[in-house]
Write a protein that holds these residues in place. Sequence first.
Motif, PDB file in Angstrom:
ATOM      1  N   LEU A  76      37.607  21.568   4.305  1.00 30.89           N
ATOM      2  CA  LEU A  76      38.000  20.773   3.147  1.00 30.89           C
ATOM      3  C   LEU A  76      37.641  19.300   3.298  1.00 30.89           C
ATOM      4  O   LEU A  76      37.840  18.521   2.371  1.00 30.89           O
ATOM      5  N   ASP A  77      37.116  18.924   4.463  1.00 25.95           N
ATOM      6  CA  ASP A  77      36.695  17.540   4.713  1.00 25.95           C
ATOM      7  C   ASP A  77      35.174  17.494   4.602  1.00 25.95           C
ATOM      8  O   ASP A  77      34.459  17.944   5.497  1.00 25.95           O
ATOM      9  N   CYS A  78      34.686  16.941   3.512  1.00 26.97           N
ATOM     10  CA  CYS A  78      33.248  16.917   3.235  1.00 26.97           C
ATOM     11  C   CYS A  78      32.454  16.243   4.355  1.00 26.97           C
ATOM     12  O   CYS A  78      31.339  16.646   4.652  1.00 26.97           O
ATOM     13  N   ALA A  79      33.028  15.247   4.991  1.00 30.34           N
ATOM     14  CA  ALA A  79      32.327  14.514   6.043  1.00 30.34           C
ATOM     15  C   ALA A  79      32.136  15.355   7.301  1.00 30.34           C
ATOM     16  O   ALA A  79      31.164  15.156   8.044  1.00 30.34           O
ATOM     17  N   GLN A  80      33.024  16.304   7.579  1.00 34.77           N
ATOM     18  CA  GLN A  80      32.929  17.132   8.784  1.00 34.77           C
ATOM     19  C   GLN A  80      31.967  18.297   8.640  1.00 34.77           C
ATOM     20  O   GLN A  80      31.376  18.755   9.597  1.00 34.77           O
ATOM     21  N   VAL A  81      31.829  18.811   7.414  1.00 36.94           N
ATOM     22  CA  VAL A  81      31.045  20.023   7.168  1.00 36.94           C
ATOM     23  C   VAL A  81      29.564  19.701   7.214  1.00 36.94           C
ATOM     24  O   VAL A  81      29.100  18.768   6.561  1.00 36.94           O
ATOM     25  N   GLN A  82      28.828  20.506   7.986  1.00 36.49           N
ATOM     26  CA  GLN A  82      27.378  20.335   8.076  1.00 36.49           C
ATOM     27  C   GLN A  82      26.695  21.226   7.050  1.00 36.49           C
ATOM     28  O   GLN A  82      27.109  22.352   6.817  1.00 36.49           O
ATOM     29  N   GLN A  83      25.636  20.705   6.479  1.00 39.62           N
ATOM     30  CA  GLN A  83      24.895  21.417   5.451  1.00 39.62           C
ATOM     31  C   GLN A  83      23.952  22.443   6.075  1.00 39.62           C
ATOM     32  O   GLN A  83      23.339  22.191   7.113  1.00 39.62           O
ATOM     33  N   VAL A  84      23.827  23.593   5.430  1.00 45.45           N
ATOM     34  CA  VAL A  84      22.873  24.608   5.844  1.00 45.45           C
ATOM     35  C   VAL A  84      21.534  24.275   5.196  1.00 45.45           C
ATOM     36  O   VAL A  84      21.464  23.970   4.014  1.00 45.45           O
ATOM     37  N   THR A  85      20.467  24.277   5.992  1.00 46.55           N
ATOM     38  CA  THR A  85      19.148  23.965   5.428  1.00 46.55           C
ATOM     39  C   THR A  85      18.296  25.192   5.305  1.00 46.55           C
ATOM     40  O   THR A  85      18.459  26.157   5.930  1.00 46.55           O
TER      41      THR A  85
END
Length: 64
Positions: A55-64
């Motif tokens: 729920l913390d956008c800053a912690q979540v890494q994006q899948v490429t």
Amino acid sequence: MTIDESADCTGIGRNTLRKLVSWGKIPVLRIGRKTIIRVDVISAFMEINQGCDLLDCAQVQQVT
């Protein structure tokens, strides 16, 4: 998989998955109103974000 199927498979709530998609953290394919998440994408997402607060956008890494 649809959002509901992905939620059942991963244990992540549907609303949380929708939020992650809207943040651009999980790439999806949209067909009309249906949102499709590839199985390999959701697996990779689970691996790279293990132990993170989804729920913390800053912690979540994006899948490429």
